[in-house]
Design a protein around this motif. Structure first.
Motif, short mmCIF file in Angstrom:
data_model
loop_
_atom_site.label_atom_id
_atom_site.label_comp_id
_atom_site.label_asym_id
_atom_site.label_seq_id
_atom_site.Cartn_x
_atom_site.Cartn_y
_atom_site.Cartn_z
N GLU A 39 0.84 -1.20 0.00
CA GLU A 39 0.00 0.00 0.00
C GLU A 39 0.87 1.25 0.00
OE1 GLU A 39 -3.59 1.86 2.79
OE2 GLU A 39 -2.72 -0.07 3.29
N VAL A 40 0.39 2.30 -0.65
CA VAL A 40 1.03 3.61 -0.60
C VAL A 40 0.00 4.58 -0.07
CG1 VAL A 40 2.11 5.47 -1.90
CG2 VAL A 40 2.54 3.10 -2.54
N ARG A 41 0.39 5.30 0.99
CA ARG A 41 -0.50 6.28 1.61
C ARG A 41 0.12 7.66 1.47
NH1 ARG A 41 -1.48 2.90 7.20
NH2 ARG A 41 -2.46 1.11 6.22
N GLU A 42 -0.70 8.69 1.65
CA GLU A 42 -0.19 10.06 1.58
C GLU A 42 0.55 10.40 2.86
OE1 GLU A 42 -1.69 14.67 0.99
OE2 GLU A 42 -3.13 13.04 0.85
N ALA A 43 1.78 10.89 2.71
CA ALA A 43 2.59 11.28 3.86
C ALA A 43 2.04 12.57 4.45
CB ALA A 43 4.05 11.47 3.46
N ARG A 44 1.95 12.60 5.75
CA ARG A 44 1.56 13.81 6.47
C ARG A 44 2.62 14.06 7.52
NH1 ARG A 44 -3.90 14.82 5.24
NH2 ARG A 44 -4.87 13.03 4.25
N GLY A 45 3.01 15.28 7.68
CA GLY A 45 4.08 15.58 8.62
C GLY A 45 5.37 15.87 7.91
N LEU A 46 6.48 15.70 8.63
CA LEU A 46 7.78 16.12 8.10
C LEU A 46 8.57 15.02 7.41
CD1 LEU A 46 8.94 18.39 11.04
CD2 LEU A 46 7.95 19.08 8.85
N SER A 47 8.07 13.80 7.38
CA SER A 47 8.90 12.75 6.76
C SER A 47 8.07 11.82 5.89
CB SER A 47 9.61 11.94 7.85
OG SER A 47 8.68 11.16 8.58
N GLU A 48 8.79 11.20 4.93
CA GLU A 48 8.25 10.11 4.14
C GLU A 48 8.89 8.85 4.71
OE1 GLU A 48 7.38 11.77 -0.22
OE2 GLU A 48 9.50 11.75 0.31
N ARG A 49 8.15 7.74 4.70
CA ARG A 49 8.72 6.53 5.28
C ARG A 49 8.15 5.28 4.63
NH1 ARG A 49 4.63 7.75 9.06
NH2 ARG A 49 3.51 5.93 9.80
N ILE A 50 8.82 4.18 4.94
CA ILE A 50 8.35 2.86 4.51
C ILE A 50 8.48 1.95 5.72
CG2 ILE A 50 10.60 2.14 3.63
CD1 ILE A 50 9.07 0.66 1.39
N GLU A 51 7.46 1.13 5.96
CA GLU A 51 7.47 0.19 7.08
C GLU A 51 7.37 -1.23 6.54
OE1 GLU A 51 4.59 0.93 10.14
OE2 GLU A 51 5.21 3.02 10.36
N ARG A 52 8.25 -2.09 7.07
CA ARG A 52 8.28 -3.49 6.64
C ARG A 52 7.48 -4.34 7.62
NH1 ARG A 52 13.77 -5.88 5.14
NH2 ARG A 52 14.47 -4.38 6.66
N SER A 53 6.73 -5.28 7.07
CA SER A 53 6.03 -6.29 7.85
C SER A 53 6.18 -7.60 7.10
CB SER A 53 4.55 -5.92 8.02
OG SER A 53 3.89 -6.93 8.74
N LEU A 89 12.71 9.18 5.43
CA LEU A 89 13.37 10.23 4.68
C LEU A 89 12.82 11.53 5.24
CD1 LEU A 89 15.31 10.68 2.31
CD2 LEU A 89 13.34 10.60 0.80
N ALA A 90 13.59 12.17 6.11
CA ALA A 90 13.09 13.33 6.85
C ALA A 90 13.47 14.63 6.18
CB ALA A 90 13.65 13.31 8.27
N GLY A 91 12.65 15.63 6.41
CA GLY A 91 12.99 16.98 6.00
C GLY A 91 12.13 17.54 4.90
N LEU A 92 11.70 18.74 5.10
CA LEU A 92 11.00 19.50 4.07
C LEU A 92 11.94 20.62 3.68
CD1 LEU A 92 7.41 19.80 5.56
CD2 LEU A 92 8.12 18.48 3.59
N GLY A 93 12.60 20.48 2.55
CA GLY A 93 13.60 21.45 2.16
C GLY A 93 14.96 21.05 2.69
N GLY A 94 15.98 21.70 2.26
CA GLY A 94 17.33 21.33 2.69
C GLY A 94 17.73 20.00 2.10
N THR A 95 18.68 19.35 2.72
CA THR A 95 19.13 18.03 2.26
C THR A 95 18.53 16.96 3.16
OG1 THR A 95 21.20 19.01 1.54
CG2 THR A 95 21.16 16.63 1.77
N PRO A 96 17.58 16.18 2.64
CA PRO A 96 16.96 15.16 3.48
C PRO A 96 17.91 14.03 3.77
CG PRO A 96 16.12 15.00 1.26
CD PRO A 96 17.05 16.21 1.30
N GLY A 97 17.81 13.47 4.96
CA GLY A 97 18.61 12.31 5.34
C GLY A 97 17.74 11.10 5.45
N CYS A 98 18.30 9.94 5.28
CA CYS A 98 17.56 8.69 5.35
C CYS A 98 18.03 7.94 6.58
CB CYS A 98 17.80 7.87 4.09
SG CYS A 98 16.39 6.91 3.59
N ALA A 99 17.10 7.45 7.41
CA ALA A 99 17.45 6.75 8.63
C ALA A 99 16.56 5.52 8.79
CB ALA A 99 17.27 7.67 9.83
N THR A 100 17.05 4.56 9.57
CA THR A 100 16.26 3.37 9.88
C THR A 100 16.03 3.28 11.37
OG1 THR A 100 18.20 1.96 10.09
CG2 THR A 100 17.15 2.04 7.93
N ARG A 101 15.03 2.49 11.74
CA ARG A 101 14.80 2.17 13.15
C ARG A 101 14.12 0.83 13.22
NH1 ARG A 101 9.26 4.53 14.35
NH2 ARG A 101 8.91 5.90 12.61
#
Length: 101
Positions: A39-53, A89-101
Protein backbone atom coordinates in the motif's frame (compact mmCIF):
# COMPACT_ATOMS: atom_id res chain seq x y z
CA UNK A 1 5.66 -22.62 -23.89
CA UNK A 2 8.70 -20.38 -24.25
CA UNK A 3 10.82 -19.54 -21.22
CA UNK A 4 12.14 -15.99 -21.06
CA UNK A 5 15.25 -15.27 -19.02
CA UNK A 6 14.67 -12.22 -16.76
CA UNK A 7 18.39 -11.40 -17.06
CA UNK A 8 17.67 -10.75 -20.75
CA UNK A 9 14.16 -9.34 -20.48
CA UNK A 10 14.77 -6.58 -17.91
CA UNK A 11 17.71 -4.96 -19.76
CA UNK A 12 15.78 -5.25 -23.05
CA UNK A 13 12.67 -3.56 -21.58
CA UNK A 14 14.85 -0.87 -19.98
CA UNK A 15 16.59 -0.20 -23.32
CA UNK A 16 13.22 0.07 -25.08
CA UNK A 17 11.91 2.52 -22.46
CA UNK A 18 15.13 4.57 -22.59
CA UNK A 19 14.77 4.82 -26.36
CA UNK A 20 11.28 6.22 -25.80
CA UNK A 21 12.48 8.57 -23.05
CA UNK A 22 10.46 6.72 -20.40
CA UNK A 23 13.16 4.92 -18.36
CA UNK A 24 11.64 6.27 -15.12
CA UNK A 25 8.50 4.20 -15.79
CA UNK A 26 10.33 0.92 -15.14
CA UNK A 27 12.03 2.35 -12.06
CA UNK A 28 8.65 3.45 -10.71
CA UNK A 29 7.19 -0.03 -11.17
CA UNK A 30 10.22 -1.82 -9.71
CA UNK A 31 10.93 0.69 -6.88
CA UNK A 32 9.90 -1.56 -3.99
CA UNK A 33 11.73 -4.73 -5.09
CA UNK A 34 12.66 -7.03 -3.35
CA UNK A 35 9.88 -6.05 -0.92
CA UNK A 36 6.22 -6.37 -1.88
CA UNK A 37 4.62 -2.91 -1.78
CA UNK A 38 1.21 -3.59 -0.23
CA UNK A 39 0.00 0.00 0.00
CA UNK A 40 1.03 3.61 -0.60
CA UNK A 41 -0.50 6.28 1.61
CA UNK A 42 -0.19 10.06 1.58
CA UNK A 43 2.59 11.28 3.86
CA UNK A 44 1.56 13.81 6.47
CA UNK A 45 4.08 15.58 8.62
CA UNK A 46 7.78 16.12 8.10
CA UNK A 47 8.90 12.75 6.76
CA UNK A 48 8.25 10.11 4.14
CA UNK A 49 8.72 6.53 5.28
CA UNK A 50 8.35 2.86 4.51
CA UNK A 51 7.47 0.19 7.08
CA UNK A 52 8.28 -3.49 6.64
CA UNK A 53 6.03 -6.29 7.85
CA UNK A 54 7.55 -9.57 6.68
CA UNK A 55 8.06 -9.53 2.89
CA UNK A 56 5.53 -6.71 2.40
CA UNK A 57 5.71 -3.01 3.15
CA UNK A 58 3.58 0.12 3.37
CA UNK A 59 4.93 3.47 2.16
CA UNK A 60 3.94 7.01 3.13
CA UNK A 61 4.92 9.41 0.33
CA UNK A 62 4.06 12.91 -0.82
CA UNK A 63 2.34 13.16 -4.20
CA UNK A 64 5.14 15.22 -5.70
CA UNK A 65 7.59 14.69 -8.57
CA UNK A 66 10.35 12.25 -7.68
CA UNK A 67 8.17 10.06 -5.43
CA UNK A 68 9.29 6.85 -7.20
CA UNK A 69 12.95 7.79 -6.76
CA UNK A 70 12.40 8.59 -3.07
CA UNK A 71 10.61 5.26 -2.65
CA UNK A 72 13.56 3.47 -4.25
CA UNK A 73 15.93 5.26 -1.86
CA UNK A 74 13.81 4.29 1.17
CA UNK A 75 13.64 0.66 0.03
CA UNK A 76 17.41 0.53 -0.51
CA UNK A 77 18.01 1.74 3.05
CA UNK A 78 15.50 -0.76 4.49
CA UNK A 79 16.92 -3.65 2.47
CA UNK A 80 20.47 -2.75 3.55
CA UNK A 81 19.48 -3.23 7.21
CA UNK A 82 17.41 -6.46 7.43
CA UNK A 83 16.74 -5.86 11.15
CA UNK A 84 15.13 -2.46 10.56
CA UNK A 85 11.35 -2.21 10.39
CA UNK A 86 11.14 1.43 9.26
CA UNK A 87 13.14 3.67 6.94
CA UNK A 88 12.46 7.41 7.00
CA UNK A 89 13.37 10.23 4.68
CA UNK A 90 13.09 13.33 6.85
CA UNK A 91 12.99 16.98 6.00
CA UNK A 92 11.00 19.50 4.07
CA UNK A 93 13.60 21.45 2.16
CA UNK A 94 17.33 21.33 2.69
CA UNK A 95 19.13 18.03 2.26
CA UNK A 96 16.96 15.16 3.48
CA UNK A 97 18.61 12.31 5.34
CA UNK A 98 17.56 8.69 5.35
CA UNK A 99 17.45 6.75 8.63
CA UNK A 100 16.26 3.37 9.88
CA UNK A 101 14.80 2.17 13.15
Amino acid sequence: MARIDPAFLVPWVRAELEALGDAAVLDAHAAAAPLWLAEVREARGLSERIERSGPSCVAWLRATPGAAQRLARLVAVLVADPRAAVAELAGLGGTPGCATR
